[in-house]
Scaffold this active site. Structure first.
Site, PDB file in Angstrom:
ATOM      1  N   ASP A  71      35.890 -13.844  57.222  1.00  0.00           N
ATOM      2  CA  ASP A  71      35.941 -15.241  57.674  1.00  0.00           C
ATOM      3  C   ASP A  71      37.012 -16.018  56.920  1.00  0.00           C
ATOM      4  O   ASP A  71      37.592 -15.523  55.950  1.00  0.00           O
ATOM      5  CB  ASP A  71      34.558 -15.918  57.509  1.00  0.00           C
ATOM      6  CG  ASP A  71      33.938 -15.689  56.141  1.00  0.00           C
ATOM      7  OD1 ASP A  71      34.637 -15.235  55.232  1.00  0.00           O
ATOM      8  OD2 ASP A  71      32.740 -15.984  55.978  1.00  0.00           O
ATOM      9  N   GLU A 126      26.066 -19.190  60.730  1.00  0.00           N
ATOM     10  CA  GLU A 126      25.023 -20.082  60.235  1.00  0.00           C
ATOM     11  C   GLU A 126      23.740 -19.920  61.060  1.00  0.00           C
ATOM     12  O   GLU A 126      23.775 -19.324  62.150  1.00  0.00           O
ATOM     13  CB  GLU A 126      25.522 -21.539  60.360  1.00  0.00           C
ATOM     14  CG  GLU A 126      26.707 -21.871  59.468  1.00  0.00           C
ATOM     15  CD  GLU A 126      26.325 -22.200  58.025  1.00  0.00           C
ATOM     16  OE1 GLU A 126      25.374 -21.592  57.494  1.00  0.00           O
ATOM     17  OE2 GLU A 126      27.000 -23.054  57.439  1.00  0.00           O
ATOM     18  N   ASN A 141      20.878 -19.856  52.985  1.00  0.00           N
ATOM     19  CA  ASN A 141      20.185 -20.160  54.249  1.00  0.00           C
ATOM     20  C   ASN A 141      20.219 -18.963  55.209  1.00  0.00           C
ATOM     21  O   ASN A 141      19.925 -19.106  56.390  1.00  0.00           O
ATOM     22  CB  ASN A 141      20.800 -21.401  54.921  1.00  0.00           C
ATOM     23  CG  ASN A 141      22.258 -21.186  55.325  1.00  0.00           C
ATOM     24  OD1 ASN A 141      22.831 -20.134  55.071  1.00  0.00           O
ATOM     25  ND2 ASN A 141      22.843 -22.191  55.957  1.00  0.00           N
ATOM     26  N   HIS A 186      22.898 -17.140  56.042  1.00  0.00           N
ATOM     27  CA  HIS A 186      24.131 -16.885  56.804  1.00  0.00           C
ATOM     28  C   HIS A 186      24.839 -15.632  56.287  1.00  0.00           C
ATOM     29  O   HIS A 186      24.728 -15.280  55.115  1.00  0.00           O
ATOM     30  CB  HIS A 186      25.059 -18.109  56.834  1.00  0.00           C
ATOM     31  CG  HIS A 186      25.812 -18.424  55.581  1.00  0.00           C
ATOM     32  ND1 HIS A 186      25.642 -19.597  54.878  1.00  0.00           N
ATOM     33  CD2 HIS A 186      26.765 -17.746  54.904  1.00  0.00           C
ATOM     34  CE1 HIS A 186      26.452 -19.620  53.839  1.00  0.00           C
ATOM     35  NE2 HIS A 186      27.143 -18.490  53.824  1.00  0.00           N
TER      36      HIS A 186
HETATM   37  C1  GLP Z   1      30.214 -17.930  51.793  1.00  0.00           C
HETATM   38  C2  GLP Z   1      30.857 -16.786  52.569  1.00  0.00           C
HETATM   39  C3  GLP Z   1      29.924 -15.619  52.688  1.00  0.00           C
HETATM   40  C4  GLP Z   1      29.235 -15.390  51.341  1.00  0.00           C
HETATM   41  C5  GLP Z   1      28.316 -16.537  51.065  1.00  0.00           C
HETATM   42  C6  GLP Z   1      27.613 -16.432  49.718  1.00  0.00           C
HETATM   43  O1  GLP Z   1      29.962 -19.059  52.516  1.00  0.00           O
HETATM   44  N1  GLP Z   1      31.347 -17.141  53.858  1.00  0.00           N
HETATM   45  O2  GLP Z   1      30.648 -14.485  53.104  1.00  0.00           O
HETATM   46  O3  GLP Z   1      28.461 -14.219  51.404  1.00  0.00           O
HETATM   47  O4  GLP Z   1      28.990 -17.759  51.144  1.00  0.00           O
HETATM   48  O5  GLP Z   1      28.451 -16.810  48.664  1.00  0.00           O
HETATM   49  P1  GLP Z   1      28.095 -16.612  47.144  1.00  0.00           P
HETATM   50  O6  GLP Z   1      28.310 -15.183  46.851  1.00  0.00           O
HETATM   51  O7  GLP Z   1      29.085 -17.501  46.422  1.00  0.00           O
HETATM   52  O8  GLP Z   1      26.696 -17.032  46.949  1.00  0.00           O
END
Ligand code: GLP
Length: 241
Positions: free
Chosen positions: A67, A140, A133, A135
């Site tokens: 993404d 989302e 949440n 995702h």
């Molecule tokens: C982001 C990314 C995800 C990631 C998630 C968790 O929004 N788009 O790919 O897995 O958040 O992030 P973190 O590892 O900082 O908790």
């Protein structure tokens, strides 16, 4: 679904980095799907240690990003492109031509990204984190199981959770993300969850199936889905080690 419950965060990170490294050693022309987020930073650091130690040849491998934020100037400090350059391309000494970045500056970008995924034979190993949440990528809550790469609106919760990663006041509220359907077409999925903040979502994930309020639950139908947990992320589930 295979669950790997580790005895420490370090062990969980090493387990994930080793699985990616084994894939690259066994199949040098593998296509790896890259995730961003704080969870993955130590994984990429460990992976580069393994690559250096084993003198692993990465010249034939290829990488697709999961993404990217919309509306940021190309390579901006808050962008995932910047993250991947810093944490993946530089330490692994990859050429930028080995990495596909979602083309967020063209209207047909999402469709073009799906086409390039197909043309390179699809992702062999998709690395994934999980949002609090539920995702995955930026799918989302409310995302559909058959969703494809598209522009998505970010929830306030996700923007808040990612606030530390924004380097200035340019805060994106949209992103382009591979869809759940796109992710499910990867040959294998490797998800890592670490830390207390992921304990509730991990519990929810293990107790629900195909639940649009927690898009990660859609991935449980994948025949090769590995979930790696550290003790804190696993602290609300009852699995014996
Ligand atoms: C982001 C990314 C995800 C990631 C998630 C968790 O929004 N788009 O790919 O897995 O958040 O992030 P973190 O590892 O900082 O908790």
């Amino acid at each position: 679904m295979r669950i790997v419950q580790c005895l420490s965060k370090e062990e969980a990170i090493e387990a994930v980095a080793t699985l990616i490294h084994d894939k690259l050693m066994g199949h040098p022309n593998s296509v790896i799907g890259l995730a961003t987020g704080r969870t993955m930073e130590p994984v990429y650091a460990k992976l580069s240690e393994l690559v250096e130690k084993n003198n692993t040849e990465l010249g034939k491998s290829f990488y697709f990003m999961l993404d990217e934020y919309m509306g940021l100037p190309d390579g901006h400090g808050s962008s995932f492109k910047h993250y991947i350059r810093t944490h993946v391309a530089k330490p692994l000494k990859l050429k930028e031509s080995q990495i596909a970045f979602p083309p967020v500056h063209s209207a047909e970008g999402a469709q073009a990204y799906e086409t390039s995924l197909k043309e390179c034979g699809g992702v062999d190993l998709q690395l994934l984190g999980i949002g609090r949440n539920g995702h995955v990528g930026f799918n989302e809550p409310g995302s559909k199981k058959n969703s494809r790469t598209r522009i998505v609106k970010l929830t306030e919760e996700t923007i808040f959770a990612n606030r530390e990663q924004f380097v200035d006041l340019l805060i994106p509220n949209e992103a382009m993300s591979m869809g759940i359907g796109t992710i499910l077409e990867s040959k294998s999925l490797l998800m890592l969850a670490t830390g207390k903040s992921k304990a509730d979502v991990v519990k929810y994930l293990l107790n629900h199936h195909d639940d649009p309020s927690c898009p990660a639950t859609f991935l449980k139908s994948h025949p090769h889905f590995t979930l790696v947990l550290d003790p804190e992320a696993a602290s609300k589930i009852n699995l014996k080690i």
